[in-house]
Design an enzyme around this catalytic site. Structure first.
Site, PDB file in Angstrom:
ATOM      1  N   ASP A 121       0.808  -1.217   0.000  1.00  0.00           N
ATOM      2  CA  ASP A 121       0.000   0.000   0.000  1.00  0.00           C
ATOM      3  C   ASP A 121       0.843   1.270   0.000  1.00  0.00           C
ATOM      4  OD1 ASP A 121      -2.233  -1.690   0.131  1.00  0.00           O
ATOM      5  OD2 ASP A 121      -2.075  -1.786   2.306  1.00  0.00           O
ATOM      6  N   GLU A 122       1.980   1.218  -0.655  1.00  0.00           N
ATOM      7  CA  GLU A 122       2.889   2.376  -0.688  1.00  0.00           C
ATOM      8  C   GLU A 122       2.440   3.412  -1.714  1.00  0.00           C
ATOM      9  OE1 GLU A 122       3.859  -0.781  -1.197  1.00  0.00           O
ATOM     10  OE2 GLU A 122       5.366  -1.330   0.302  1.00  0.00           O
TER      11      GLU A 122
ATOM     12  N   LYS B 122       1.772   2.058  -5.195  1.00  0.00           N
ATOM     13  CA  LYS B 122       2.274   1.472  -6.459  1.00  0.00           C
ATOM     14  C   LYS B 122       1.328   1.795  -7.615  1.00  0.00           C
ATOM     15  CE  LYS B 122       2.271  -2.554  -4.375  1.00  0.00           C
ATOM     16  NZ  LYS B 122       2.027  -2.161  -2.969  1.00  0.00           N
TER      17      LYS B 122
ATOM     18  N   LYS C  15      -0.574   4.439  -8.006  1.00  0.00           N
ATOM     19  CA  LYS C  15      -0.374   5.819  -8.448  1.00  0.00           C
ATOM     20  C   LYS C  15       0.897   5.934  -9.291  1.00  0.00           C
ATOM     21  CE  LYS C  15       0.933  10.413  -7.115  1.00  0.00           C
ATOM     22  NZ  LYS C  15       0.929  11.537  -6.185  1.00  0.00           N
TER      23      LYS C  15
ATOM     24  N   ALA D 243      -4.352  -7.848  -3.791  1.00  0.00           N
ATOM     25  CA  ALA D 243      -3.857  -6.482  -4.007  1.00  0.00           C
ATOM     26  C   ALA D 243      -5.017  -5.499  -4.110  1.00  0.00           C
ATOM     27  CB  ALA D 243      -3.042  -6.431  -5.305  1.00  0.00           C
ATOM     28  N   GLY D 244      -4.761  -4.273  -3.722  1.00  0.00           N
ATOM     29  CA  GLY D 244      -5.710  -3.195  -3.930  1.00  0.00           C
ATOM     30  C   GLY D 244      -4.905  -1.966  -4.298  1.00  0.00           C
ATOM     31  N   HIS D 245      -4.954  -1.584  -5.573  1.00  0.00           N
ATOM     32  CA  HIS D 245      -4.162  -0.441  -6.047  1.00  0.00           C
ATOM     33  C   HIS D 245      -5.111   0.700  -6.412  1.00  0.00           C
ATOM     34  CE1 HIS D 245      -0.690  -3.340  -7.289  1.00  0.00           C
ATOM     35  NE2 HIS D 245      -0.974  -3.375  -6.010  1.00  0.00           N
TER      36      HIS D 245
HETATM   37  P1  GDP Z   1      -0.787   0.338  -3.564  1.00  0.00           P
HETATM   38  O1  GDP Z   1      -1.425  -0.925  -3.088  1.00  0.00           O
HETATM   39  O2  GDP Z   1       0.687   0.356  -3.365  1.00  0.00           O
HETATM   40  O3  GDP Z   1      -1.162   0.700  -4.985  1.00  0.00           O
HETATM   41  O4  GDP Z   1      -1.377   1.508  -2.635  1.00  0.00           O
HETATM   42  P2  GDP Z   1      -2.913   1.713  -2.174  1.00  0.00           P
HETATM   43  O5  GDP Z   1      -3.682   2.237  -3.320  1.00  0.00           O
HETATM   44  O6  GDP Z   1      -3.412   0.497  -1.490  1.00  0.00           O
HETATM   45  O7  GDP Z   1      -2.737   2.793  -1.027  1.00  0.00           O
HETATM   46  C1  GDP Z   1      -2.139   4.016  -1.279  1.00  0.00           C
HETATM   47  C2  GDP Z   1      -3.171   5.135  -0.972  1.00  0.00           C
HETATM   48  O8  GDP Z   1      -2.511   6.372  -0.894  1.00  0.00           O
HETATM   49  C3  GDP Z   1      -4.224   5.297  -2.046  1.00  0.00           C
HETATM   50  O9  GDP Z   1      -5.422   5.715  -1.445  1.00  0.00           O
HETATM   51  C4  GDP Z   1      -3.657   6.432  -2.920  1.00  0.00           C
HETATM   52  O10 GDP Z   1      -4.659   7.155  -3.618  1.00  0.00           O
HETATM   53  C5  GDP Z   1      -2.996   7.258  -1.892  1.00  0.00           C
HETATM   54  N1  GDP Z   1      -1.794   8.005  -2.335  1.00  0.00           N
HETATM   55  C6  GDP Z   1      -0.816   7.621  -3.193  1.00  0.00           C
HETATM   56  N2  GDP Z   1       0.176   8.549  -3.218  1.00  0.00           N
HETATM   57  C7  GDP Z   1      -0.198   9.525  -2.357  1.00  0.00           C
HETATM   58  C8  GDP Z   1       0.419  10.748  -1.914  1.00  0.00           C
HETATM   59  O11 GDP Z   1       1.514  11.100  -2.317  1.00  0.00           O
HETATM   60  N3  GDP Z   1      -0.269  11.476  -0.970  1.00  0.00           N
HETATM   61  C9  GDP Z   1      -1.478  11.090  -0.474  1.00  0.00           C
HETATM   62  N4  GDP Z   1      -2.081  11.856   0.439  1.00  0.00           N
HETATM   63  N5  GDP Z   1      -2.081   9.950  -0.870  1.00  0.00           N
HETATM   64  C10 GDP Z   1      -1.449   9.191  -1.784  1.00  0.00           C
HETATM   65  P1  IMO Z   2      -1.054  -4.210  -2.257  1.00  0.00           P
HETATM   66  O1  IMO Z   2      -0.665  -4.729  -3.623  1.00  0.00           O
HETATM   67  C1  IMO Z   2      -0.962  -4.831   2.066  1.00  0.00           C
HETATM   68  C2  IMO Z   2      -1.054  -9.011   3.444  1.00  0.00           C
HETATM   69  C3  IMO Z   2      -2.285  -9.497   4.187  1.00  0.00           C
HETATM   70  C4  IMO Z   2      -1.655 -10.520   5.110  1.00  0.00           C
HETATM   71  C5  IMO Z   2      -0.575 -11.143   4.225  1.00  0.00           C
HETATM   72  C6  IMO Z   2      -0.979 -12.453   3.575  1.00  0.00           C
HETATM   73  O2  IMO Z   2      -2.312  -3.417  -2.255  1.00  0.00           O
HETATM   74  O3  IMO Z   2       0.108  -3.503  -1.618  1.00  0.00           O
HETATM   75  P2  IMO Z   2      -2.587 -13.059   1.559  1.00  0.00           P
HETATM   76  O4  IMO Z   2      -4.070 -12.843   1.372  1.00  0.00           O
HETATM   77  O5  IMO Z   2      -1.744 -12.415   0.515  1.00  0.00           O
HETATM   78  O6  IMO Z   2      -2.246 -14.508   1.753  1.00  0.00           O
HETATM   79  O7  IMO Z   2      -2.258 -12.340   2.964  1.00  0.00           O
HETATM   80  O8  IMO Z   2      -0.284 -10.176   3.225  1.00  0.00           O
HETATM   81  N1  IMO Z   2      -1.328  -8.406   2.117  1.00  0.00           N
HETATM   82  C7  IMO Z   2      -1.246  -7.102   1.850  1.00  0.00           C
HETATM   83  N2  IMO Z   2      -0.999  -6.043   2.667  1.00  0.00           N
HETATM   84  N3  IMO Z   2      -1.139  -4.632   0.745  1.00  0.00           N
HETATM   85  C8  IMO Z   2      -1.367  -5.677  -0.091  1.00  0.00           C
HETATM   86  O9  IMO Z   2      -1.403  -5.548  -1.426  1.00  0.00           O
HETATM   87  C9  IMO Z   2      -1.471  -6.976   0.467  1.00  0.00           C
HETATM   88  N4  IMO Z   2      -1.700  -8.208  -0.057  1.00  0.00           N
HETATM   89  C10 IMO Z   2      -1.600  -9.068   0.965  1.00  0.00           C
HETATM   90  O10 IMO Z   2      -2.901  -8.452   4.906  1.00  0.00           O
HETATM   91  O11 IMO Z   2      -0.997  -9.881   6.173  1.00  0.00           O
HETATM   92 MG    MG Z   3      -2.935  -1.546  -1.778  1.00  0.00          MG
END
Ligand code: GDP
Ligand code: IMO
Ligand code: MG
Length: 427
Positions: A13-14, A16, A18, A39-41
């Site tokens: 959830d860094e 990626k 974006k 995953a949730g992007h």
């Molecule tokens: P991913 O799984 O690595 O793609 O990240 P997620 O989408 O799960 O979580 C990142 C969250 O931070 C999302 O809600 C993005 O819209 C948000 N986001 C990404 N970059 C930034 C940033 O620079 N600032 C803020 N405030 N939010 C951001």
């Molecule tokens: P994105 O791509 C954050 C975590 C789960 C659990 C562990 C194992 O959005 O960064 P799994 O269902 O994969 O067997 O669960 O990994 N996990 C994540 N945490 N972001 C994710 O994806 C994740 N995908 C799995 O919460 O701790």
């Molecule tokens: Mg995510």
């Protein structure tokens, strides 16, 4: 022949999604190489926000071809729904390519994921319950079912009957659940096969040909370094290889093709699910970070655990991925703090160390050693260049760059594409 890997440097959830989207218009192919719908992007374009699970974030860029590589595990029902939902919002999925070698998540994988977690009780991993672990287990055990099996009904039925003979024993006798009917699942999956057939291709061949033609291929990782089955905080990890090496295995590109590894790192740290997290904040400051950063899971809606930036794990990510450049996201979230702590080392049994410890036991005992940076109060969400950042925010980013051992190419100051300070070319 640029082939760029995007990799999460922490516990996921860094941002990626974006980062991938930001590069989208200059990229010809965007490839997911591992993971599944765990995953949730999130991608925010103007007023619209998209949450992608299986579809590569490149689906939102009209010029790039989204590819689901062989290393991904696909729940076909979920994928068909995701395609339908996004098409209903006016996004075309016509260009999508799916590897014939990718493995499928079957109903018994989802059932087993849920019951084994329940069985583990306090020791549970906190999985997303999507069947990821059991699907990868079957792949390695050579009892998995692949996309290509959907086009050979006799083989599909034979494989399903064989694998369910064992899994049904486990489901009914060990976990006291209902067994799964092979015939019913085969019919359901053959129907999915018909709906996905037009997307299925030899994706490794297509990607290698694209590189020969000097096209740009972006390999979009899911999960992250510390969730990697080999390099993460095992057993509190996912069951695939999100690290950069996994991009080759999961796409069918050779290591010599990779030209850049872009690490995505938050300006602080979050984690979903169980497992060690040395800089975790369980107090009101942690709650403030969660609220301010909107740290709730995109896939499960769970609260993300929050903590300070950990330079020890970021340096580790630089090492195991060979990160060439970093994208530091969510710097805007830290506005309003008097001091911003950064973990520069771990104290383990009275000794301070600068590296991730060799054993998991030591990792569980690690206490963060902090360096404190002066905070800033200004809203930085409209900053377009380093010079537009308050001096303390600038100093914080430059200090992080120094500690993590790779240059910073971009800084995120908000969720939208244009809320990015670019310092170096991303491609
Ligand atoms: P991913 O799984 O690595 O793609 O990240 P997620 O989408 O799960 O979580 C990142 C969250 O931070 C999302 O809600 C993005 O819209 C948000 N986001 C990404 N970059 C930034 C940033 O620079 N600032 C803020 N405030 N939010 C951001
Ligand atoms: P994105 O791509 C954050 C975590 C789960 C659990 C562990 C194992 O959005 O960064 P799994 O269902 O994969 O067997 O669960 O990994 N996990 C994540 N945490 N972001 C994710 O994806 C994740 N995908 C799995 O919460 O701790
Ligand atoms: Mg995510």
């Amino acid at each position: 022949m640029p082939a760029i890997v995007i990799v999460g440097a922490q516990w996921g959830d860094e941002g990626k999604g974006k980062a991938t989207d930001l590069m989208g218009d200059s990229v010809d192919f965007v490839v997911r190489y591992q993971g599944g719908n765990n995953a949730g992007h999130t991608v925010v374009i103007g007023e619209e926000s998209y949450a992608l699970h299986l579809l590569p974030s490149g689906v939102l860029s009209p010029h790039s071809v989204p590819v689901i590589g062989n290393g991904v595990v696909i729940d076909p029902g979920v994928l068909i729904k995701e395609i339908g939902d996004i098409q209903a919002r006016g996004v075309s999925c016509e260009r999508l390519l799916i590897s014939a070698n990718a493995h499928l998540i079957m109903p018994h994988h989802v059932s087993l994921d849920k019951v084994t977690e329940r069985y583990l009780g306090q020791a549970r991993i906190g999985t997303t319950g999507r069947g990821i672990g059991p699907a990868y287990s079957d792949k390695v055990a050579r009892t998995g079912i692949r996309v290509q099996d959907l086009f050979d009904p006799a083989i599909l039925r034979q494989k399903l009957e064989l694998v369910l003979r064992e899994k049904n024993q486990v489901l009914t006798k060990v976990y006291n659940r209902r067994g799964i009917d092979a015939g019913r699942v085969a019919d359901e999956y053959l129907e999915y096969g018909k709906r996905l057939a037009s997307y299925v291709a030899d994706t490794s061949l297509i990607l290698n040909q694209a590189l020969e033609e000097d096209k740009v291929v972006l390999l979009e990782g899911a999960q992250a370094t510390l969730l990697d089955v080999d390099h993460g905080t095992y057993p509190f990890v996912t069951s695939s290889s999100p690290t950069a090496g996994g991009a080759c295995v999961g796409s069918g590109l050779g290591p010599t093709r990779i030209t850049k590894v872009l690490g995505i790192v938050k300006a602080y740290t979050t984690r979903v699910g169980a497992g060690p997290f040395p800089t975790e904040l369980t107090d009101e400051v942690g709650e403030w970070l969660r609220k301010t950063g909107g740290e709730y899971g995109v896939t499960t809606g769970r609260e993300r655990r929050t903590g300070w930036f950990d330079a020890v794990i970021a340096r580790y990510a630089t090492r195991v991925n060979g990160v060439t450049d970093y994208f530091i996201t969510k710097l805007d979230v830290l506005s309003g703090l008097e001091k911003v702590p950064v973990c520069t080392g771990y104290e383990i049994d009275g000794v301070v160390r600068a590296d991730v410890p060799m054993t998991q036991t030591e990792f569980h005992h690690a206490k963060p050693v902090y360096e404190y940076f002066d905070g800033w109060w200004e809203d930085i969400s409209n900053a377009k260049s380093l010079s537009e950042l308050p001096a303390n925010a600038r100093a914080y980013v430059l200090a992080l760059a120094d500690m993590i051992g790779a240059p910073v190419a971009a800084i995120g100051v908000g969720p939208r594409r244009d809320q990015t300070i670019q310092l170096r070319p991303l491609i």
